[in-house]
Motif scaffolding. Sequence first.
Motif, PDB file in Angstrom:
ATOM      1  N   ASP A   1      -7.814  61.984  22.798  1.00 55.40           N
ATOM      2  CA  ASP A   1      -8.278  63.059  21.691  1.00 55.40           C
ATOM      3  C   ASP A   1      -9.305  63.582  22.091  1.00 55.40           C
TER       4      ASP A   1
ATOM      5  N   THR B   1      -7.470  68.496  20.631  1.00 53.04           N
ATOM      6  CA  THR B   1      -8.130  69.345  19.748  1.00 53.04           C
ATOM      7  C   THR B   1      -7.246  71.250  19.845  1.00 53.04           C
TER       8      THR B   1
ATOM      9  N   SER C   1      -3.891  70.621  19.067  1.00 51.41           N
ATOM     10  CA  SER C   1      -3.811  70.742  17.977  1.00 51.41           C
ATOM     11  C   SER C   1      -3.492  72.360  17.418  1.00 51.41           C
TER      12      SER C   1
ATOM     13  N   ASP D   1     -10.069  60.961  10.984  1.00 50.46           N
ATOM     14  CA  ASP D   1     -10.899  62.330   9.732  1.00 50.46           C
ATOM     15  C   ASP D   1      -9.210  63.265   9.853  1.00 50.46           C
ATOM     16  N   LYS D   2      -9.243  63.052  10.935  1.00 51.06           N
ATOM     17  CA  LYS D   2      -7.904  63.820  11.816  1.00 51.06           C
ATOM     18  C   LYS D   2      -6.498  63.333  11.900  1.00 51.06           C
TER      19      LYS D   2
ATOM     20  N   ASP E   1      -6.070  64.455   7.629  1.00 48.34           N
ATOM     21  CA  ASP E   1      -5.914  65.919   6.958  1.00 48.34           C
ATOM     22  C   ASP E   1      -4.437  66.092   7.930  1.00 48.34           C
TER      23      ASP E   1
ATOM     24  N   THR F   1      -3.478  66.577  11.421  1.00 45.19           N
ATOM     25  CA  THR F   1      -3.459  67.612  12.689  1.00 45.19           C
ATOM     26  C   THR F   1      -2.901  66.751  13.772  1.00 45.19           C
ATOM     27  N   TYR F   2      -3.455  64.922  13.583  1.00 43.66           N
ATOM     28  CA  TYR F   2      -2.691  64.273  14.603  1.00 43.66           C
ATOM     29  C   TYR F   2      -1.446  63.555  14.027  1.00 43.66           C
TER      30      TYR F   2
END
Length: 341
Positions: free
Chosen positions: A234, A238, A241, A268-269, A272, A274-275
């Motif tokens: 991770d 980022t 992403s 959090d990702k 939202d 992102t992942y």
Amino acid sequence: MKLIKTLMAAATALAVTGFVAPSFAADDPGPAAYAQALKGKRVMLVPLAMGFDLAQGWAHYLKTEVEAWGGVFETRDPNWVVDAGAQAITDAISSDTRPDVLIIHAPDLNSYSKLMKKAQAAGTYVLLVDNPANFPADAFVGSDWDRLGQLEAEAAIKGCGENSSKKIGLVQGDQANSSSLYQYAGIMKVLDKHPDFKVVAKPDSNWDATTSRNVTTTMLQQNPDICSIIDFWDGDATGASAAIRDAKLEGKVFLVTTGGGEKTADCDKLQDGTYGAVVMTELARQSGDMNAIIKFLLQSGQPAGTSHTYIYTLEKATTKADLKPDSCWDLKALQAEAAAK
């Protein structure tokens, strides 16, 4: 009336024969033996760097436990430099305050092997955390990276769906770190069972977010119909992403990664979008495993280098649909807790 006479007769019999009171238990020898074996023992953590969430989480839980049982906890920060880590280990085992337990987050399979052997020869137990190495440590605590890779691949296939291009991209770490090598092996085991899914690119990021972004950008330019990308950490996912966002492929490319389970970095990702999925380490449980094996080794009386134990952390691929209030740990909360002490 008959019952009363019976009870009175029984009471009389006890008075005649004498009542034997229950004996009190002797002092439990455990706490004293525990304290004697552990008090003053030194534990040192040498991670890849202290500046990322997983190392800070380990340090928090280890410090709390070690100091609670009367030990001394220290860290050294190589800051991603292998030579600096080697020097930290060298200094530790030659010091007058040599650690009784050395916890090492190995950068690759071989770099610290001779130093870990030297530490054991000096009487220091060596515990490997997170990354395996070509060395018989007294204990390993961390991920079964092959199995973790399988979980990632299964999540990627599910994220792609049956009506997708079935093209998958990999952003590996490097070709030396065990977590990257074993993760790749696990991914390929699953994909070999699904020959309709193809890996169309598999560059290395060298664990750097900027590099991950660059190689993912190239991957998407060459294969804009990729249905899923697996980035091996991770910390650099980022970057992947960001490349997906730049290519305006959000919601079309299912991004899978692995991480330490920290709230900002992972949950959090997921929340939202992102992942798509993250295979997360349960930090508190993993730290608890480390503390348990440390306490066992220090009480065992066995020489360093004679025990070889493996404790693998239970993991699963977590998606947004799986999120619960306790799915992640919060680094800021741990820092606030430490500051309040």
